[in-house]
Design a protein around this motif. Structure first.
Motif, PDB file in Angstrom:
ATOM      1  N   PHE A 183       0.836  -1.198   0.000  1.00 37.77           N
ATOM      2  CA  PHE A 183       0.000   0.000   0.000  1.00 37.77           C
ATOM      3  C   PHE A 183       0.873   1.251   0.000  1.00 37.77           C
ATOM      4  CE2 PHE A 183      -3.528  -2.680   1.583  1.00 37.77           C
ATOM      5  CZ  PHE A 183      -4.505  -2.228   0.713  1.00 37.77           C
ATOM      6  N   GLY A 184       1.946   1.218   0.789  1.00 36.01           N
ATOM      7  CA  GLY A 184       2.824   2.380   0.864  1.00 36.01           C
ATOM      8  C   GLY A 184       3.413   2.736  -0.486  1.00 36.01           C
ATOM      9  N   GLY A 185       3.902   1.724  -1.205  1.00 35.76           N
ATOM     10  CA  GLY A 185       4.471   1.985  -2.530  1.00 35.76           C
ATOM     11  C   GLY A 185       3.427   2.472  -3.511  1.00 35.76           C
ATOM     12  N   ALA A 186       2.246   1.836  -3.508  1.00 35.08           N
ATOM     13  CA  ALA A 186       1.184   2.219  -4.453  1.00 35.08           C
ATOM     14  C   ALA A 186       0.716   3.641  -4.184  1.00 35.08           C
ATOM     15  CB  ALA A 186       0.011   1.243  -4.344  1.00 35.08           C
ATOM     16  N   VAL A 187       0.417   3.943  -2.925  1.00 37.40           N
ATOM     17  CA  VAL A 187      -0.087   5.272  -2.592  1.00 37.40           C
ATOM     18  C   VAL A 187       1.030   6.306  -2.680  1.00 37.40           C
ATOM     19  CG1 VAL A 187      -1.260   6.622  -0.831  1.00 37.40           C
ATOM     20  CG2 VAL A 187      -1.837   4.239  -1.147  1.00 37.40           C
ATOM     21  N   GLY A 188       2.257   5.902  -2.297  1.00 35.64           N
ATOM     22  CA  GLY A 188       3.379   6.830  -2.424  1.00 35.64           C
ATOM     23  C   GLY A 188       3.607   7.256  -3.859  1.00 35.64           C
ATOM     24  N   LEU A 189       3.520   6.315  -4.787  1.00 39.84           N
ATOM     25  CA  LEU A 189       3.680   6.667  -6.208  1.00 39.84           C
ATOM     26  C   LEU A 189       2.499   7.498  -6.696  1.00 39.84           C
ATOM     27  CD1 LEU A 189       5.212   3.397  -7.692  1.00 39.84           C
ATOM     28  CD2 LEU A 189       6.298   5.623  -7.497  1.00 39.84           C
ATOM     29  N   CYS A 190       1.287   7.214  -6.191  1.00 42.83           N
ATOM     30  CA  CYS A 190       0.128   8.049  -6.552  1.00 42.83           C
ATOM     31  C   CYS A 190       0.325   9.472  -6.050  1.00 42.83           C
ATOM     32  CB  CYS A 190      -1.156   7.456  -5.979  1.00 42.83           C
ATOM     33  SG  CYS A 190      -1.753   6.015  -6.873  1.00 42.83           S
ATOM     34  N   TYR A 192     -11.683   8.617 -14.499  1.00 37.96           N
ATOM     35  CA  TYR A 192     -10.365   8.934 -13.930  1.00 37.96           C
ATOM     36  C   TYR A 192     -10.146   8.160 -12.630  1.00 37.96           C
ATOM     37  CZ  TYR A 192      -9.073  12.843 -17.020  1.00 37.96           C
ATOM     38  OH  TYR A 192      -8.697  13.610 -18.085  1.00 37.96           O
ATOM     39  N   ALA A 193     -11.217   8.037 -11.823  1.00 37.84           N
ATOM     40  CA  ALA A 193     -11.116   7.306 -10.562  1.00 37.84           C
ATOM     41  C   ALA A 193     -10.750   5.844 -10.811  1.00 37.84           C
ATOM     42  CB  ALA A 193     -12.437   7.397  -9.786  1.00 37.84           C
ATOM     43  N   LEU A 194     -11.399   5.237 -11.797  1.00 34.09           N
ATOM     44  CA  LEU A 194     -11.106   3.836 -12.110  1.00 34.09           C
ATOM     45  C   LEU A 194      -9.678   3.681 -12.617  1.00 34.09           C
ATOM     46  CD1 LEU A 194     -14.444   2.672 -13.797  1.00 34.09           C
ATOM     47  CD2 LEU A 194     -13.614   2.114 -11.511  1.00 34.09           C
ATOM     48  N   ILE A 195      -9.225   4.644 -13.442  1.00 38.90           N
ATOM     49  CA  ILE A 195      -7.854   4.573 -13.971  1.00 38.90           C
ATOM     50  C   ILE A 195      -6.843   4.705 -12.832  1.00 38.90           C
ATOM     51  CG2 ILE A 195      -6.149   5.780 -15.401  1.00 38.90           C
ATOM     52  CD1 ILE A 195      -8.511   6.506 -17.296  1.00 38.90           C
ATOM     53  N   ALA A 196      -7.083   5.666 -11.927  1.00 37.58           N
ATOM     54  CA  ALA A 196      -6.169   5.860 -10.793  1.00 37.58           C
ATOM     55  C   ALA A 196      -6.127   4.616  -9.911  1.00 37.58           C
ATOM     56  CB  ALA A 196      -6.603   7.074  -9.975  1.00 37.58           C
ATOM     57  N   MET A 224      -7.515  13.093  -8.461  1.00 36.82           N
ATOM     58  CA  MET A 224      -7.625  11.643  -8.245  1.00 36.82           C
ATOM     59  C   MET A 224      -6.482  11.126  -7.379  1.00 36.82           C
ATOM     60  SD  MET A 224     -10.267  10.552  -9.656  1.00 36.82           S
ATOM     61  CE  MET A 224     -11.140  12.088  -9.656  1.00 36.82           C
ATOM     62  N   PHE A 225      -5.266  11.517  -7.737  1.00 31.96           N
ATOM     63  CA  PHE A 225      -4.102  10.986  -7.040  1.00 31.96           C
ATOM     64  C   PHE A 225      -4.052  11.476  -5.589  1.00 31.96           C
ATOM     65  CE2 PHE A 225      -2.386  10.714 -11.495  1.00 31.96           C
ATOM     66  CZ  PHE A 225      -2.433   9.344 -11.555  1.00 31.96           C
ATOM     67  N   PHE A 226      -4.407  12.762  -5.373  1.00 31.34           N
ATOM     68  CA  PHE A 226      -4.408  13.268  -4.004  1.00 31.34           C
ATOM     69  C   PHE A 226      -5.514  12.621  -3.182  1.00 31.34           C
ATOM     70  CE2 PHE A 226      -1.909  17.029  -5.520  1.00 31.34           C
ATOM     71  CZ  PHE A 226      -0.872  16.883  -4.620  1.00 31.34           C
TER      72      PHE A 226
END
Length: 1099
Positions: A212-219, A652-656, A598-600
Motif C-alpha cells: 500500500f505504501g508503494g502504491a499510494v506513495g507513487l500516486c 479517472y477514478a477507475l484509472i487511478a 484523483m491521485f491526491f
C-alpha cells in the motif's frame, strides 16, 4: 588538589575504567594531595592504606592486580561500574539504559537528499544541527502557502458564478471537510512516534505496509508532479491573458481558433518554463527554499487585497462597467464604446460595436437580428456588497460548451435561430459545466495539507506542531474559501463571475477587479505564487520518488534513488520533469486539475484507512499523542475521499485505482520483503486468528478435503536441501492452494545448533522461493533424528490448519551399512503417519522428477489401484494435471482382478465410478492368476533373509568388540589405582564381581566369541526362508512384472503402498519388498491413505 584525569593512565593498569590506579603494598597512607575524578584518595577507604597513585613517568614498575584479571579489563570502558558485572556478558547485544537514552537524546531526524543533512559523521560530531522551527514557521505557513494557490485566483470566481453561491458552498465544504478529516487521521499517525523524511509516504507505508505504501506513495508522487504542471499552466495563463497578451506566439487566424491557439501557446511556453525550473532546482534547492517566504508573502498580500477591496465596495464600488446586448454579455476586447452609435455635433456616428454586428458602418446597413431587436446597456460589474446582488447569484447557471454568458433578469428579444454566433463579440463558455466537473477542478485548491508532515525532520517538536499547525492552516484556508464564495457572490455581477477570462472587463483578472488598491496586486501576486508553487512541486516530488526508490520496494525504481554527490535526486528530477511535460502537453488547466485530484484523493483515502485500521486493531504500539481522533472520523474521511473521486470523474477514478492496483500487485510479487510492523500485517494476523478459531479443529468434509502437506526434507552437512525436486513436486501438487509445511530435523542440542537451524531455515525458505512453493518452514533440533520426525508429525500446524498428508523421499541409501538406521526411521515414520491417521506419499527416484520449468507434451500418469485407500490415488493425478508440467499427460487407471473376479464387470463398474467422480481416465483391468512360486522368488527371499541375519551378526560382533575394549580399559584403570582405593572400593561394594582380567580369560573369551560367530554364519548358510516372507516376495515380484509391462514408459506411476509388518522384526524385509515392487520404474509415488474418504461422487 591535583586531579588525575582518566586520560593520563595507562590502560594496562588495574581499575583502568573505574579507579585508574593499581595496588601496591606501602607503609604510608595514600596522599590526600591527589584525587580520583575530583574525589580525594582518602575517601576510598579500602585503598587509602594500600594504594599508591603513580603519575606518568614516575619510573615505578607496574604490577598486576591480585584481585581482578587485567586482561578482561581491556574491554574496560564499556562497563563503568562493577555493580553491573552481573549483566556484562549481555551488554554487547543489550546496551545499558543510560547509553540507550543518551543515543535517543542525541537523535536528529533530518530530511533526505540535502547536502547539509548528508554530511559525514565527523562534521556531525563537530556541529549538530538542532531543528529550531516551531509550529507557525514550520507547519502553519508552509501549509498555508501550499493550500492557497492558482485555483483561488483563476477559477474560484468562475465556480461561484457557474454553480451559484449555495452549490459552490457545498463543493468547498465537502472538499474542506475531506481534508480536515484527513488531517485528523494524519495527526494521529504523525504523533505515533517519530516521522522521518518522506512525510505522507513514510506514514502510509509504515502503517499499511510496503504494498500500500508503494502504491499510494507513487500516486502521491504523480499527484505532486501533475500539481507542478497545473501551477505552470496557471503561470502561463496569467502571463498570456492578463500580463502580456501580445507575447503569444500562435495567433488565431480565423474565428473560433482562439482556444486552439491558446493551447499551443501553453505547450510552448510550458515546455520552456519547465526546463528553466528544472535547471533552477538542479542548480540549488536552497534558493527555492529562500524564495518560499517571498512567494508566501505574495499570496498573503493578494488575499488581504481581496478583503480590502470587499470592504471598499461597501461605500465606494470600483468602476468596471459591463456592456450587454439584450441580456448577452459582450467582450470589450474588440470595442471601446458600449453603444450602437454616438451623437457628435448633431451628427450620428456608428461605433466599432455597430461595425462588428453589421455589414457596413452606415445606419441603413444590414445587421444581425438580435443586434437590431435589442438595446445595448451598460451595468456595473462590481455593484458592491450592499447592492443585494447575492440573491441573483445564489443559484447555479450551468451551460453547454460555446454558450453565450447571459444575465438572467435582463429583458431581451430573441432573434432568428439560424444566426451564426461565430465572430460576434460575445463572451462564450469554453467548456460544458456541471456540478461534478467543478468538484474535480476545485479540489486541488485544498491539497497541500501534507506540507507540515513533510518537514517533520526540521521541527522543534513535530508531535505537537504537526497536528496544531495543519489543523489551524486548514481552518484558516477553509474560512478564506468559504468567505470568498459568499463575498464574491455578494459583490460581483453574475455575468462577470461566469466570465472565466475577464473578457467583459477589458481582459482583467476577475478577482483582480475586486481587489484594492489595484488589480495588478492580484495579477502580480498570483503570478509569483504560482511560479513558487511550481518550483516547490518540482523540488518535493523528486525527493518523494527518491525516498520510495531508496526503500527498495519497487525494483525498477532503484536507479532513481541515486543522485549527485550531495544527495540531490538528479534522475528523479529528470523523470519528474518528463511526467510534468505530459501535463503541459494537455495544456488545459481544467483538464489537468481532475487528474491530480484523483491521485491526491487516493492518498488521503489511504491515510484515513491507515488510521482506522490502526485504531480498530488496537495494536500495543498505537499510542498517538494527538487524542482527538476516532475510527469513525477516519472511516467517514475515507468514504468522503472515495465518493469525491467518483464525483469528480468516475473514469479517472477507475484509472487511478487501476494504476494503484497494478503497483500494489507488482510490489507484492517482485518487491523486496519488508517488515515495518504495519497495520495490514496486524490486520492479517487478526483475520488469521479469527479464521483459525472459526475453523473446526477436526477433519473437514470430504468435499473440502485437499492434501495439506508436511514435506520432510533431508539436509546435508552444509544445511542445504539434498532433494530440491521434492519442493518442485510439492508446488506442482499444490498449485499454491491449501497448506504446505516444509519441515526438517537437525540432530543435536538446540543450544548448540540454533545458528545452524537458522541457516537451514534461510536455505529452505530461499529454495521455497525459487521453486515457488507457498507455505511455511519449520526446522526442529532434536537429540535423535527419529524423535524430531515424530515431533513434526505430531505438532506441525496450528488448530484447524494442520497437515493431513506427509510427503517424503524414498531413502535410496537404506542398504548401506553406515546408514543402517535410515530404514528404521523410514518404517517408523510410516507407522506414525498411520497412527496419526495421516496420508503418506513417498516419492521414489525423486531426482528424476520434473522441475517447474519442464513441460510434458505427452505421456501418461498411471494409477495402480490395488486396494481402496479413500480415493487418494484418484485425487492426486487430478491435482497434478492442474499444473503446467503435467497438464498434457493422460490419466490411466489399472486395477488387478483375481481368479474369482469378473474382470469385464469390474471394468464397467470402475468406468461408472469415474464418471460419477467427474474424472476423465482410461480404465484397464489386469488379471493376475495364482501360480506356483518361482525359484527366482524363493532365491530372492532367501537372500533377503540371509542379508538381514548377517547384518544382525555383524551388529553383535561390533557389540562384542566394544565389550572387549571396555574390559581392557577396566583392567588398565584397575592396575593404575592405589591399593588403598581398591580396598575401599572392595569394602564399599562387596557384592560386585571382581574386575580381574587374566591372559587366560582373555584368550578363552576371544575363542568363545570366534566360535559363536563362526557357528552363527554357518546357520545363515543353512537357513530356510520364512513362508510368509516368500508369499510377500511372490506378490511383489508378480505385481512388479505386471506394472513394468504396462507402465514402464509412463511419466509417473502411483501405487498403493503396503503397510509395514505388525511384527517389528521384519522391518528390513519390508524395505526389500517395496524395493522389489518398484524396481525398474523411473518415477514412482507410493501412496498410503489416511483411512478416510477424500473424494466423493456427491455435489
Amino acid at each position: 588538589m591535583k586531579t588525575l584525569s582518566p586520560r593520563v593512565w595507562d590502560k594496562d593498569t588495574v581499575f583502568d575504567s573505574h579507579l585508574q590506579c593499581y595496588l601496591k603494598p606501602v607503609l604510608k597512607p595514600a596522599s590526600s594531595d591527589y584525587s580520583i575524578y575530583g574525589i580525594p584518595c582518602l575517601f576510598f577507604p579500602f585503598v587509602s592504606n594500600f594504594c599508591t597513585f603513580f603519575l606518568p613517568g614516575d619510573g615505578v614498575a607496574r604490577e598486576s592486580s591480585p584481585f581482578i584479571n587485567s586482561a578482561e579489563m581491556d574491554r574496560g570502558n564499556m562497563y563503568e561500574g562493577k555493580n553491573m558485572a552481573l549483566f556484562e556478558e549481555e551488554m554487547d547485544s543489550n546496551p545499558m539504559v543510560s547509553s540507550l537514552l543518551n543515543k535517543l537524546a542525541n537523535y536528529t531526524n533530518l530530511t533526505q537528499g540535502v547536502v547539509e543533512h548528508e554530511a559525514d559523521e565527523d562534521s556531525k560530531r563537530k556541529e549538530v544541527k538542532v531543528p529550531r522551527m516551531g509550529t507557525f514557521i514550520g507547519v502553519y505557513l508552509p501549509c498555508l502557502q501550499n493550500i492557497l494557490g492558482v485555483i483561488l485566483f483563476l477559477r474560484l470566481t468562475w465556480i461561484v458564478g457557474t454553480a451559484g453561491v449555495l452549490e459552490s458552498f457545498i463543493i468547498v465544504f465537502m472538499c474542506c471537510a475531506c481534508t480536515m478529516l484527513t488531517a485528523i487521521s494524519m495527526s494521529a499517525i504523525a504523533t505515533n512516534g517519530v516521522v522521518p523524511a518522506g512525510g505522507s509516504y513514510y506514514m502510509i507505508s509504515r502503517s499499511l505496509g510496503p504494498e500500500f505504501g508503494g502504491a499510494v506513495g507513487l500516486c502521491f508522487y504523480l499527484g505532486t508532479t501533475f500539481a507542478g504542471a497545473m501551477y505552470i499552466l496557471g503561470t502561463i495563463e496569467i502571463l498570456l491573458t492578463y500580463i502580456s497578451p501580445s507575447a503569444a506566439i500562435f495567433k488565431a487566424e480565423e474565428v473560433g481558433e482562439e482556444t486552439e491557439a491558446m493551447l499551443n501557446n501553453m505547450r510552448v511556453y510550458g515546455t520552456c518554463i519547465i526546463i528553466l525550473m528544472a535547471i533552477v532546482v538542479f542548480v540549488g534547492v536552497k534558493y527555492v527554499n529562500k524564495l518560499a517566504l517571498v512567494f508566501l508573502a505574495c499570496v498573503i498580500l493578494s488575499i488581504i487585497a481581496i478583503y480590502a477591496g470587499v470592504i471598499k465596495t461597501a461605500f465606494d464600488p470600483p468602476d468596471f462597467p459591463i456592456c450587454l446586448l439584450g441580456n448577452r454579455t459582450l467582450s470589450k476586447r474588440s470595442f471601446d464604446v458600449c453603444a450602437k452609435f454616438t451623437e457628435s455635433n448633431n451628427e450620428t456616428k456608428t461605433t466599432t460595436l455597430w461595425r462588428l454586428f453589421c455589414d457596413s458602418s452606415l445606419l441603413n446597413a444590414t445587421c444581425d437580428d438580435y443586434f437590431s431587436l435589442n438595446n445595448v446597456t451598460e451595468i456595473q460589474g462590481i455593484p458592491g456588497i450592499m447592492s443585494g446582488v447575492l440573491a441573483d447569484n445564489l443559484w447555479s447557471a450551468y451551460s453547454e460548451k460555446g454558450s453565450i454568458v447571459e444575465k438572467k433578469d435582463q429583458p431581451s428579444v430573441a432573434g432568428s435561430e439560424d444566426t451564426k454566433m461565430g465572430g460576434l463579440p460575445y463572451v462564450f463558455t469554453d467548456i460544458m459545466t456541471y456540478f461534478t466537473m467543478l468538484v474535480g477542478i476545485y479540489f486541488p485548491s485544498v491539497t497541500g495539507i501534507m506540507a507540515g508532515s513533510n518537514r517533520s525532520g526540521d521541527l522543534k517538536d513535530a508531535q505537537k506542531s504537526i497536528p496544531t499547525g495543519t489543523i489551524l492552516a486548514i481552518s484558516t484556508t477553509s474560512f478564506i474559501y468559504l468567505s470568498c464564495i459568499v463575498l464574491f457572490g455578494a459583490c460581483i455581477e453574475g455575468v462577470i463571475l461566469r466570465d472565466k477570462f475577464g473578457e467583459a472587463v477589458d481582459g482583467n483578472l476577475v478577482v483582480g477587479t475586486l481587489a484594492w488598491p489595484s488589480p495588478w496586486v492580484i495579477v502580480i501576486g498570483s503570478f509569483f505564487s504560482t511560479c513558487g508553487a511550481g518550483l516547490q512541486s518540482l523540488t518535493g516530488a523528486p525527493r518523494l520518488l527518491q525516498a520510495i526508490a531508496r526503500d527498495g520496494i519497487v525494483p525498477f525504481l532503484q536507479v532513481f534513488g541515486h543522485g549527485k554527490a550531495n544527495g540531490e535526486p538528479t534522475w528523479a528530477l529528470l523523470l519528474t520533469a518528463g511526467i510534468c511535460e505530459i501535463g503541459i502537453l494537455i495544456a488545459s488547466l481544467d483538464s489537468v486539475a481532475p487528474i491530480l485530484s484523483m491521485f491526491f484523493l487516493m492518498c488521503y483515502m489511504f491515510v484515513n484507512l491507515a488510521c482506522a485500521v490502526q485504531t480498530l486493531l488496537r495494536t500495543p504500539n498505537w499510542r498517538p499523542r494527538f487524542k482527538y481522533y476516532h475510527w469513525t472520523l477516519s472511516f467517514l474521511g475515507m468514504s468522503l475521499c472515495l465518493a469525491l473521486m467518483f464525483i469528480c470523474s468516475w473514469y479517472y477514478a477507475l484509472i487511478a485505482m487501476l494504476i494503484a492496483g497494478c503497483i500494489y500487485k507488482y510490489i507484492e510479487y517482485r518487491g523486496a520483503e519488508k517488515e515495518w510492523g504495519d497495520g495490514i500485517r496486524g490486520l492479517s494476523l487478526n483475520a488469521a486468528r479469527y479464521a483459525l478459531l472459526r475453523v473446526e479443529d477436526g477433519p473437514p468434509h470430504t468435499k473440502n478435503w485437499r492434501p495439506q502437506l508436511l514435506v520432510l526434507l533431508n539436509l546435508d552437512s552444509e544445511q542445504l536441501v539434498k532433494h530440491p525436486r521434492l519442493l518442485s513436486f510439492t508446488s506442482q501438487l499444490k498449485a499454491g492452494k491449501g497448506l504446505t509445511i516444509v519441515g526438517s530435523v537437525l540432530q543435536g542440542i538446540y543450544l548448540d545448533k540454533c545458528t545452524e537451524a537458522q541457516k537451514a531455515e534461510e536455505n529452505v525458505k530461499a529454495l521455497m522461493g525459487v521453486e515457488k512453493t507457498k507455505g511455511f518452514c519449520q526446522i526442529v533440533v532434536s537429540p535423535h533424528f527419529r524423535d524430531g520426525i515424530s515431533y513434526l508429525i505430531q505438532s506441525a500446524g496450528l488448530g484447524g490448519m494442520k497437515h493431513n498428508t506427509v510427503l517424503m523421499a524414498w531413502p535410496q541409501s537404506w542398504k548401506q551399512t553406515e546408514n543402517r538406521f535410515s530404514w528404521k526411521n523410514f518404517v517408523d515414520t510410516v507407522r506414525e503417519t498411520t497412527a496419526a491417521q495421516q496420508a503418506l506419499l513417498v516419492a521414489k527416484n525423486i531426482d528424476l522428477f520434473p522441475t517447474n520449468q519442464e513441460r510434458f507434451t505427452e505421456g501418461n500418469i498411471d494409477v495402480w489401484w490395488i486396494v481402496h485407500d479413500g480415493g487418494m490415488l484418484m485425487l492426486l493425478p487430478f491435482l497434478l494435471r492442474q499444473h503446467k508440467v503435467w497438464r498434457k499427460c493422460k490419466m490411466r487407471i489399472f486395477t488387478v482382478a483375481q481368479m474369482d473376479d469378473n474382470s469385464i464387470q469390474m471394468k464397467k463398474d470402475l468406468q461408472m465410478f469415474l464418471y460419477h467422480l467427474r474424472l476423465n481416465a482410461e480404465v484397464e483391468v489386469v488379471e493376475m492368476f495364482e501360480n506356483d512360486i518361482s525359484a527366482f522368488t524363493y532365491e530372492k527371499t532367501l537372500m533377503m533373509e540371509q542379508r538381514s541375519q548377517m547384518l544382525k551378526q555383524m551388529q553383535l560382533s561390533k557389540n562384542e568388540r566394544e565389550r572387549e575394549a571396555q574390559l581392557i580399559h577396566d583392567r588398565n584403570t584397575a592396575s593404575h589405582s592405589a591399593p588403598a582405593i581398591k580396598a575401599s572400593v572392595a569394602a564399599a561394594v562387596p557384592e560386585k564381581v571382581q574386575m580381574t582380567w587374566t591372559k587366560e580369560k582373555f584368550v578363552a573369551e576371544k575363542h568363545k566369541n570366534k566360535d559363536s560367530n563362526v557357528s552363527g554364519f554357518k546357520d545363515i548358510f543353512n537357513m530356510k526362508p520364512n513362508q510368509s516372507n516368500v508369499r510377500r516376495m511372490h506378490t511383489a515380484v508378480k505385481l512388479n512384472g505386471v506394472v513394468l509391462n504396462k507402465s514402464q514408459h509412463a511419466q509417473l506411476v502411483l501405487l498403493n503402498m503396503p503397510g509395514p509388518p505388525k511384527n517389528r522384526k521384519g522391518d528390513e524385509n519390508y524395505m526389500e519388498f517395496l524395493e522389489v515392487l518398484t524396481e525398474g520404474l523411473d518415477r514412482v509415488l507410493l501412496v498410503r491413505g489416511s483411512g478416510r474418504e477424500v473424494i466423493t461422487i456427491y455435489s
